[in-house]
Design an enzyme around this catalytic site. Structure first.
Site, mmCIF file in Angstrom:
data_model
loop_
_atom_site.group_PDB
_atom_site.id
_atom_site.type_symbol
_atom_site.label_atom_id
_atom_site.label_comp_id
_atom_site.label_asym_id
_atom_site.label_seq_id
_atom_site.Cartn_x
_atom_site.Cartn_y
_atom_site.Cartn_z
ATOM 1 N N HIS A 124 6.265 -124.407 -2.823
ATOM 2 C CA HIS A 124 7.051 -123.657 -1.843
ATOM 3 C C HIS A 124 6.483 -123.955 -0.460
ATOM 4 C CE1 HIS A 124 3.582 -121.052 -1.914
ATOM 5 N NE2 HIS A 124 3.777 -120.756 -3.191
ATOM 6 N N GLU A 125 7.047 -123.310 0.549
ATOM 7 C CA GLU A 125 6.624 -123.578 1.939
ATOM 8 C C GLU A 125 5.119 -123.389 2.136
ATOM 9 O OE1 GLU A 125 7.679 -124.636 5.186
ATOM 10 O OE2 GLU A 125 9.118 -125.529 3.832
ATOM 11 N N HIS B 86 2.718 -124.145 0.046
ATOM 12 C CA HIS B 86 2.070 -125.410 -0.332
ATOM 13 C C HIS B 86 2.345 -126.481 0.731
ATOM 14 C CE1 HIS B 86 2.813 -123.678 -4.497
ATOM 15 N NE2 HIS B 86 1.521 -123.917 -4.529
ATOM 16 N N LEU C 292 4.391 -115.839 0.245
ATOM 17 C CA LEU C 292 4.984 -116.823 -0.672
ATOM 18 C C LEU C 292 4.073 -117.043 -1.870
ATOM 19 C CD1 LEU C 292 6.596 -119.591 1.557
ATOM 20 C CD2 LEU C 292 7.519 -117.430 0.773
#
Ligand code: PAF
Length: 306
Positions: A57-58, A60, A208
């Site tokens: 996801h963002e 990472h 997140l």
């Protein structure tokens, strides 16, 4: 899907006009990857490792972007759902896996090297040796997830030995993991600099996490109390440690869907909180069976006498 040890071009996948994504080479075998990174280091390139369990996801991708900003460097992203860090009743089997789209996303970020070993390639057939996270590994997350940090430290030690990175980047969302990894490289003399990257949040505050995919709409809304509680706690920092915890507890108590595991205020190395200065407020809770973690920096001032 890109076959291991082959090149997988991510060209054309969601890339904007004028953008040329990189060819991503996916390595499955530790020895092959070690050879490649050794050769790169010999030419003077720095190697930066971003260890992940995939389902990117963002958060990472922010780690990847930070890695890519290191001058004269090559970024290696590992994707491996590490069985050793899951307890017997945990979600190893159902943990989200999205290898193809992960590799595509990494290509769009300009990553050239992915390491995605199978279990046998990484652990062999009869592994006996693990890294013990000691007393700090039995605290907080470790108290609720026995053996978890031994699994994390073992796999990261192996990745560091295989890749030989100058720098390894981890998200601050798993704050205790980051503290333990820093301690591991220090105590085991592993020549890698371990750095944390700030938590990436949705616009409504939710940190997140790959596990957010498990949350339906109702539970996702309930989960917002975690970041709201941390914000309330941080806001109370000028009134001292007790006020921080009381403010955060009050917010958490208003959401019955959230089963609190711990809410703790600690110093930045996870020792007892200081009277004043920087501290970490950490929370872990279950929301509809999904374990969620979050944490925030708190600036403590001495509580004024009544
Ligand atoms: O934070 C994670 O995703 C994992 O714990 C890590 C560091 C990749 C080890 O499996």
């Amino acid at each position: 899907m890109s076959a291991p040890d082959e090149s997988a071009s991510s060209e054309g996948v969601g890339a904007g006009p004028g953008f040329t994504p990189r060819e991503v080479t996916v390595h499955r075998h530790p020895d092959q990857l070690a050879k490649v990174t050794r050769a790169l280091r010999a030419t003077g390139r720095k190697v930066v490792l971003v260890p992940t369990m995939g389902a990117l996801h963002e958060g990472h991708l922010e780690l990847v972007r930070a890695a890519r900003r290191v001058p004269n460097s090559v970024t290696v992203v590992s994707i491996f759902v590490n069985p050793l860090q899951f307890g017997p009743d945990e979600d190893f089997d159902s943990y989200p896996r999205s290898f193809d789209s992960d590799v595509e996303a990494l290509g769009r970020e300009g990553v050239e090297l992915v390491f995605s070993p199978g279990r046998d390639e990484l652990y062999g057939s009869d592994p006996q040796i693990t890294v013990d996270a000691g007393e700090p590994g039995r605290d907080l997350e470790g108290a609720s997830r026995p053996g978890h940090f031994s699994g994390v430290l073992t796999v990261v030690a192996k990745l560091l030995n295989i890749v030989g990175p100058n720098l390894a980047l981890f998200g601050e969302k798993d704050y205790q993991q980051l503290v333990l990894l820093r301690r591991m490289v220090r105590e085991l003399n592993i020549p890698t600099d371990v750095q944390g990257i700030p938590i990436v949040r949705e616009s409504d505050g939710l940190a997140l996490s790959s596990r957010n995919r498990y949350l339906d709409q109702r539970r996702r809304s309930a989960a917002l109390v975690l970041s709201a509680a941390l914000a309330a706690g941080a806001h109370a920092g000028s009134r001292g440690a007790e006020a921080v915890l009381a403010a955060a507890r009050e917010v958490l108590a208003a959401e019955p869907e959230v089963k609190l595991d711990y809410l703790e205020l600690r110093d930045p190395e996870l020792g007892p909180p200081p009277e004043t200065g920087e501290a970490r407020l950490l929370v872990a809770a279950e929301v509809g069976g999904t374990r969620l973690l979050d944490n925030a920096l708190v600036e403590l001032s001495a509580a004024e006498a009544e």
